[in-house]
Design an enzyme around this catalytic site. Structure first.
Site, PDB file in Angstrom:
ATOM      1  N   ARG A 183       0.820  -1.216   0.000  1.00 14.43           N
ATOM      2  CA  ARG A 183       0.000   0.000   0.000  1.00 14.43           C
ATOM      3  C   ARG A 183       0.849   1.259   0.000  1.00 14.43           C
ATOM      4  O   ARG A 183       0.394   2.317  -0.442  1.00 14.43           O
ATOM      5  CB  ARG A 183      -0.984  -0.007   1.171  1.00 14.43           C
ATOM      6  CG  ARG A 183      -2.151  -0.979   0.969  1.00 14.43           C
ATOM      7  CD  ARG A 183      -3.216  -0.765   2.025  1.00 14.43           C
ATOM      8  NE  ARG A 183      -2.677  -0.958   3.357  1.00 14.43           N
ATOM      9  CZ  ARG A 183      -2.704  -2.094   4.036  1.00 14.43           C
ATOM     10  NH1 ARG A 183      -3.284  -3.168   3.517  1.00 14.43           N
ATOM     11  NH2 ARG A 183      -2.173  -2.177   5.229  1.00 14.43           N
ATOM     12  N   GLU A 194       5.080 -10.223  16.162  1.00 11.56           N
ATOM     13  CA  GLU A 194       4.583 -10.679  17.466  1.00 11.56           C
ATOM     14  C   GLU A 194       5.188 -12.046  17.784  1.00 11.56           C
ATOM     15  O   GLU A 194       5.653 -12.301  18.891  1.00 11.56           O
ATOM     16  CB  GLU A 194       3.050 -10.736  17.418  1.00 11.56           C
ATOM     17  CG  GLU A 194       2.414 -10.844  18.777  1.00 11.56           C
ATOM     18  CD  GLU A 194       0.880 -10.823  18.680  1.00 11.56           C
ATOM     19  OE1 GLU A 194       0.241 -10.986  19.707  1.00 11.56           O
ATOM     20  OE2 GLU A 194       0.346 -10.652  17.551  1.00 11.56           O
TER      21      GLU A 194
END
Lengths: 178, 178
Positions: B59, B96
């Protein structure tokens, strides 16, 4: 061969053995060449009534966004499966072995809107053919299909029906001097 | 909240349960909103001496390409591992669970060039921090880091050192009314 071809870098055996990859990053990093390529695409469609420019992930986003802005059109990303967050329509297409699929938000194009569909490179035409089906399923009118580069020896245009297909640079063979 | 925020669609539980996804496609498909967002970014950097705009896949390519063209700068794609065809430098970053990495062509930025690094959204800052390291490893001078959206409650700016960081829309919490 268009003069902009000298800004394209050809890289043997990428992404796999036997493929000569046409690399547009050397064109993008040259401001004058990047601008000239954008101008060619914008000039071609400036009076075509384009309301949405649909760009195919991810290199199709680069020129797609620029063209959309300069045509005062909206930009619509067509993405690989699972990347778009809202409700989508999906289209499968054939790969050499197996299938892949691309998606578009179902509210991205309104029925009757004039659409330019853009990707950086036309090879066999499988991805672009699927992209066009997505646009048509939403009722969009395809007013043009554009590419920076076309590998004409793969005859991808045959998959794109009677649409208006345009590319800036054509390579007639998979050879380094091409 | 910036008025452009009304063009951002918030989608609960994407890409996974508990995440409120801020979707920019509804802004992109509105020509006036898309233009206004581009204008804000271009106006901010037009006298900053930017020679290259580096956009983070995928993006970040959308606004990155537009800004580059309008600043008369080159555009440099920063991509996921294995996507760029020529010789690259690679930077790992923490997720994570585990790590991921991004790459940039080693000839994409020349030593001393002024660089704007752009992505659509600042969350924890891990990807952008890695992107900036790539630019610095090539000797680029980071003159700005820009985003369309910043999730301020994740404090991603802290990972971006003393660089100039700018975002158009800030969300102070992960709530639908935010």
């Amino acid at each position: 061969m268009h003069p902009l071809a000298k800004f394209i870098r050809s890289i043997p055996n990428f992404p796999k053995q036997g493929i000569l990859f046409r690399d547009i990053t050397t064109l993008l990093q040259d401001p004058a060449a990047f601008r000239q390529a954008c101008d060619i695409l914008v000039d071609r469609y400036k009076n075509a009534g384009i309301q949405k420019v649909a760009g195919v992930e991810s290199r199709g986003f680069i020129f797609g966004a620029v063209i959309a802005l300069r045509l005062n059109a909206g930009f619509v990303p067509i993405r690989k499966r699972g990347k778009l967050p809202a409700k989508v329509i999906r289209q499968e297409y054939q790969l050499e072995y197996g299938t892949d699929s691309i998606e578009m938000h179902e509210d991205a194009i309104l029925p009757g809107e004039g659409v330019l569909v853009h990707d950086d490179l036309l090879a066999t035409g499988g991805t672009m053919s699927a992209a066009c089906k997505l646009v048509e399923r939403l009722g969009g009118r395809i007013l043009g299909i554009s590419f920076l580069i076309e590998l004409t020896f793969l005859h991808g245009r045959k998959k794109l029906g009677r649409n208006d297909v345009f590319s800036i640079i054509q390579y007639p063979s998979e050879e380094l001097e091409g």
